[in-house]
Every structure is written in structure tokens, then in C-alpha cells.
Motif scaffolding. Structure first.
Motif, short mmCIF file in Angstrom:
data_model
loop_
_atom_site.label_atom_id
_atom_site.label_comp_id
_atom_site.label_asym_id
_atom_site.label_seq_id
_atom_site.Cartn_x
_atom_site.Cartn_y
_atom_site.Cartn_z
N VAL A 256 -39.25 65.60 -42.49
CA VAL A 256 -37.80 65.34 -41.03
C VAL A 256 -37.92 64.20 -40.59
O VAL A 256 -37.14 63.56 -40.73
CB VAL A 256 -37.94 65.94 -40.61
CG1 VAL A 256 -36.22 66.24 -39.90
CG2 VAL A 256 -37.89 67.78 -41.63
N ALA A 257 -39.13 64.19 -40.35
CA ALA A 257 -39.31 62.66 -39.32
C ALA A 257 -39.05 61.06 -40.09
O ALA A 257 -38.68 60.54 -38.94
CB ALA A 257 -40.67 62.80 -38.53
N LYS A 258 -39.99 61.36 -41.91
CA LYS A 258 -39.86 60.02 -41.90
C LYS A 258 -38.33 59.89 -42.29
O LYS A 258 -37.66 58.74 -42.15
CB LYS A 258 -40.27 60.27 -43.14
CG LYS A 258 -40.41 59.22 -44.02
CD LYS A 258 -41.69 59.20 -45.30
CE LYS A 258 -41.63 58.43 -46.39
NZ LYS A 258 -42.08 58.35 -47.69
N ARG A 259 -37.48 61.28 -42.36
CA ARG A 259 -35.84 60.08 -42.48
C ARG A 259 -35.39 60.01 -41.08
O ARG A 259 -34.73 58.65 -41.68
CB ARG A 259 -34.89 61.59 -43.00
CG ARG A 259 -35.61 61.71 -44.69
CD ARG A 259 -34.32 62.89 -45.36
NE ARG A 259 -33.22 61.72 -44.70
CZ ARG A 259 -31.83 63.04 -45.33
NH1 ARG A 259 -31.79 63.69 -45.04
NH2 ARG A 259 -30.63 61.63 -44.89
N GLN A 262 -36.65 56.51 -40.60
CA GLN A 262 -35.97 55.45 -41.64
C GLN A 262 -35.06 55.08 -41.33
O GLN A 262 -33.98 53.61 -42.08
CB GLN A 262 -36.50 55.79 -42.96
CG GLN A 262 -38.19 55.79 -43.06
CD GLN A 262 -38.58 56.18 -44.66
OE1 GLN A 262 -38.01 56.61 -45.29
NE2 GLN A 262 -39.83 55.86 -45.05
N GLU A 263 -33.96 56.20 -41.44
CA GLU A 263 -32.75 56.14 -41.55
C GLU A 263 -30.94 56.02 -40.22
O GLU A 263 -30.61 55.56 -40.25
CB GLU A 263 -31.88 57.54 -42.37
CG GLU A 263 -32.34 57.39 -43.30
CD GLU A 263 -32.13 58.49 -44.17
OE1 GLU A 263 -30.67 59.13 -44.08
OE2 GLU A 263 -32.34 58.96 -45.17
N ILE A 264 -32.06 56.07 -38.52
CA ILE A 264 -31.46 56.32 -37.76
C ILE A 264 -31.21 54.20 -36.90
O ILE A 264 -33.15 54.62 -37.30
CB ILE A 264 -32.29 57.30 -36.72
CG1 ILE A 264 -32.33 57.98 -36.67
CG2 ILE A 264 -31.57 56.68 -35.46
CD1 ILE A 264 -32.92 59.33 -35.32
N LYS A 265 -30.24 54.01 -37.35
CA LYS A 265 -30.33 52.73 -37.27
C LYS A 265 -29.89 51.94 -36.11
O LYS A 265 -29.60 50.71 -35.57
CB LYS A 265 -29.66 52.01 -38.13
CG LYS A 265 -29.91 51.81 -39.94
CD LYS A 265 -31.76 51.50 -39.71
CE LYS A 265 -32.41 51.60 -40.83
NZ LYS A 265 -33.54 51.30 -40.81
N ASN A 266 -29.19 53.04 -35.09
CA ASN A 266 -28.62 52.31 -34.08
C ASN A 266 -29.52 51.67 -33.02
O ASN A 266 -30.17 52.11 -32.60
CB ASN A 266 -27.82 53.68 -33.57
CG ASN A 266 -27.21 53.33 -32.45
OD1 ASN A 266 -27.29 52.94 -31.48
ND2 ASN A 266 -25.58 54.83 -31.77
N PRO A 267 -28.89 50.22 -32.16
CA PRO A 267 -29.78 50.16 -31.12
C PRO A 267 -30.23 50.70 -30.17
O PRO A 267 -30.68 50.37 -28.95
CB PRO A 267 -29.44 48.79 -31.08
CG PRO A 267 -28.01 48.68 -31.95
CD PRO A 267 -28.37 49.77 -32.52
N ARG A 268 -29.13 51.30 -30.09
CA ARG A 268 -29.23 52.23 -28.53
C ARG A 268 -30.41 53.59 -28.66
O ARG A 268 -29.77 53.75 -27.32
CB ARG A 268 -27.66 52.98 -28.30
CG ARG A 268 -26.32 52.03 -27.89
CD ARG A 268 -25.47 52.80 -27.82
NE ARG A 268 -23.94 52.02 -27.39
CZ ARG A 268 -23.38 51.66 -28.55
NH1 ARG A 268 -23.51 51.39 -29.69
NH2 ARG A 268 -22.03 50.51 -27.76
N LEU A 269 -31.10 53.65 -29.29
CA LEU A 269 -32.21 54.54 -29.22
C LEU A 269 -33.43 54.17 -29.63
O LEU A 269 -33.05 52.58 -30.44
CB LEU A 269 -31.79 55.69 -30.49
CG LEU A 269 -30.61 56.38 -30.75
CD1 LEU A 269 -30.30 57.31 -31.75
CD2 LEU A 269 -29.90 56.90 -28.78
N ARG A 357 -26.19 60.26 -39.44
CA ARG A 357 -24.60 60.10 -39.32
C ARG A 357 -24.81 59.68 -38.12
O ARG A 357 -24.07 59.01 -37.58
CB ARG A 357 -24.10 60.67 -40.52
CG ARG A 357 -22.41 60.22 -40.56
CD ARG A 357 -21.63 61.09 -41.37
NE ARG A 357 -21.12 62.11 -41.80
CZ ARG A 357 -20.70 62.47 -40.69
NH1 ARG A 357 -19.62 61.98 -39.69
NH2 ARG A 357 -20.22 63.80 -40.24
N LEU A 358 -24.23 61.09 -37.72
CA LEU A 358 -24.03 60.91 -35.63
C LEU A 358 -24.01 59.77 -34.86
O LEU A 358 -23.92 59.11 -33.96
CB LEU A 358 -23.71 62.59 -34.89
CG LEU A 358 -23.21 63.49 -35.54
CD1 LEU A 358 -22.87 65.03 -34.98
CD2 LEU A 358 -21.38 63.35 -35.74
#
Length: 362
Positions: A256-259, A262-269, A357-358
Motif C-alpha cells: 500500500v505504501a509503495k503505491r 509512487q503515485e501521489i504527485k501533488n506538490p502540496r503534499l 486520485r483525490l
């Protein structure tokens, strides 16, 4: 879609028959305190951790308190711990009569890394508590070097790090003692409260065992002013069932952590980082966001539950107003920006994708 912060449903459905069978086994023995289930769990958890001794106690707070007390920590002493830990770590220190002193964590890993230890040290320091926060080990080389130079005890808080490793060695095995919580939400969780102290020093184990059993060296022979803190037979039995699957549960959390990573791309985070020499077990997946409260509301409105760990630093808690408060800028940033995403055995690929996605649309 509604996604809880944590769910035990899949885990407990899979082991239902074993749990029910274990309860029946203990029930029919009619022996509920300090019996064979506790003895076997202590042996099995010690073997899993690769240590000589394990003592089951009532909960994680008691584990730290009893370990410190067994080492002689008390009034007039100071104990260094990270400023961004759960309050139980500090309470355990306070209950011994000692004073908690806070060290700043590494902003990348949220963990103690040695840089804040020297600033926190005084001639009253007697012990240090590295907390393996969120499931990642602290920098134990730095901690142990610091402790060795100043001749300090090391009591590891492993409440969130069951099975985590630092340079191939499990948490809880570096210092004088390692302390675990088996609260239901932990990676290895009971169906109630529970805790344990592990150590390679039989003298420490014997004293923790006595202190948790009224101070008895044998029944009605009171050696110490003790307490009542024992892991009961039912919970020990349940933990024996779950211990067999701990590595499986941790591997699932890592997927779960790997996803997320790898997939969270929001620069605010700001995403958590794992040091190369450590094995993270992802008890908590913590992100930082300057708009944390708005992000939490945004996710909740769309069915995703999150938690803030820990929004009020210990030194700002009303119960600890008697302490001298430093600046602790790193601790303060984590407290004001941290948000924990859903992380549990059984969360589905579809649910993970929805959360990602959110987050990317925020």
C-alpha cells in the motif's frame, strides 16, 4: 466510496476460526492469568524478535514505565524522548518520578536521528527513549553512540514498529529493553489492551516481571513496591494466532505504501521518506501539508477518513505545563501539518486508487 481510516474486517475474517478456537481453548482451561498461553507467547515473541527474554504486561505505557523503573530511573533524573511522540511515552517517564526532555526529530523520517540529542542532554540525563514512530526505526547507530558516550540507558518505544528492522536487526533489540503495545490498531494487535518488554538481560526481565506482579519474587513474597500489569491468557492466545501472520500483514502495508509513494504527485503534499538502512512497517502513512485541515475536510467530504498524529505537542498539553518549553520548530511543524492516510491490511486496490486520485486533485 466510504473508506475508514482503519478496518480489521479482512484480517479478522481470515482468522475467525483460529481466534474462536483459541478463546474456547482458554475458556475451557479455566486459567486466565499467568498460564501457558502467556508463557508460550513470551517465548514465541522473543524468538521472533531474536532476543532471550520477553515479559507480557498490561499495555504499552506500562511496558515503558516498568522497563524504566527496572533500570532504576526515578526522581531527579531526566529522560530524553522525541518531541513528536504519543503522550504515553512521556507519561511513562513522569510516572517514574523523572522528567521528560524533548529532542527534535528528523523532518524527513519524523524520527530521532541524534542531532537533537546533544542539545537535550544535561548532567541529570539518565536514559533516552528512541521512538520508532509510524513504523520506521529511529537512527539507532546515532542513538547508541550518544548513549554510550554519556553512559545512558536506552529503552526503545516500539509501539508502532512490530517487525521493523534497522540494518537487518529488529527494533527493540538495540538498547537495554524494547517496549511494545498490542493495542488493537497496532500491526500486531490484541483484541483488547496488552504490551510486552523484550530484552537480552535476564535481570531486567525478572525485575519487570516482578514489578508487574505486585513486586512479588514469588507469591506473597513482595520484593519491590510493584504494580498490577499483566498480559492475560485470552489476549496472549489471540496474539499467538496473529503473530504467525505479522510478516504477511506488514508486507501488505508495504505494498500500500509503495503505491502511495509512487503515485501521489501533488506538490502540496510532502511524502514520508524511508532511510536506506531501515525496513519500514507503515503502521501509519503520514504526509505533511500546510493546508492540513482543509485537506482533511476535503477527503472526509468524499468519504475518506484520516487522522492527525499528534496535533498538540506534549510540551503544549495542559498536563505538562510545568515543563520548560523550548522552540521545537520541527516538532511544531509536524504537529500542525501531519495527516495520516488510510493504512490497513485489506484496503483494496480500488480504494487506494480513489484516495490517490483525490490527493492528486487537491
Amino acid at each position: 466510496m466510504n473508506i475508514p481510516f482503519v478496518s480489521f474486517e479482512k484480517m479478522h475474517d481470515e482468522i475467525r476460526d483460529e481466534i474462536y478456537g483459541k478463546f474456547q481453548e482458554v475458556y475451557e482451561k479455566n486459567w486466565f492469568i499467568q498460564g501457558t498461553e502467556l508463557e508460550l507467547f513470551e517465548k514465541e515473541f522473543a524468538q521472533y524478535s531474536n532476543v532471550k527474554e520477553c515479559v507480557g504486561v498490561g499495555n504499552g505505557l506500562d511496558a515503558i514505565f516498568l522497563a524504566l523503573k527496572a533500570l532504576g530511573v526515578g526522581k531527579g533524573d531526566e529522560v530524553i524522548l522525541p518531541g513528536n511522540t504519543f503522550i504515553a511515552t512521556a507519561l511513562a517517564v513522569t510516572y517514574t518520578g523523572a522528567v521528560p526532555v524533548f529532542a527534535e526529530p528528523d523532518i524527513r523520517t519524523y524520527n530521532m536521528d541524534g542531532r537533537g540529542l546533544e542539545e537535550a542532554y544535561t548532567d541529570k540525563t539518565k536514559a533516552v527513549i528512541p521512538v520508532h514512530l509510524y513504523g520506521q526505526p529511529a537512527d539507532m547507530d546515532a542513538v547508541m553512540d550518544f548513549a554510550s558516550r554519556h553512559q545512558l540507558y536506552v529503552v526503545e518505544d516500539c509501539a508502532q514498529a512490530h517487525g521493523a528492522e534497522y540494518k537487518g536487526k529488529k527494533t527493540g533489540t538495540f538498547g537495554n529493553a524494547g517496549c511494545f503495545s498490542f493495542y488493537p490498531g497496532k500491526n500486531l494487535g490484541a483484541l483488547g489492551d496488552g504490551g510486552a518488554v523484550i530484552t537480552n538481560d535476564k535481570r531486567i526481565a525478572d525485575k519487570v516481571r516482578a514489578l508487574g506482579n505486585y513486586g512479588f519474587r514469588k507469591k506473597y513474597d513482595c520484593q519491590y513496591l510493584g504494580h498490577n500489569s499483566r498480559l492475560d491468557e485470552v489476549q496472549a492466545g489471540f496474539l499467538r494466532v496473529k503473530l504467525k501472520y505479522l510478516d504477511k500483514y506488514n508486507a501488505y502495508r508495504n505494498r500500500v505504501a509503495k503505491r502511495y509513494l509512487q503515485e501521489i504527485k501533488n506538490p502540496r503534499l510532502t511524502l514520508p521518506q524511508t532511510a536506506a538502512d531501515r525496513t519500514h512497517v507503515w503502521h501509519i502513512f503520514a504526509v505533511l501539508c500546510e493546508e492540513r485541515d482543509r485537506l482533511q475536510s476535503y477527503l472526509a467530504d468524499r468519504g475518506v477518513m484520516t487522522v492527525c498524529h499528534y496535533p498538540i505537542p506534549i510540551y503544549e498539553q495542559e498536563a505538562y505545563r510545568f515543563l520548560e518549553s523550548g522552540k521545537y520548530s520541527v516538532t511544531k511543524r509536524i504537529a500542525s501539518q501531519e495527516l495520516s492516510l488510510p493504512m490497513y491490511y485489506g484496503i483494496t486496490d480500488e480504494e487506494i486508487g480513489y484516495i490517490i486520485r483525490l490527493l492528486n486533485e487537491f
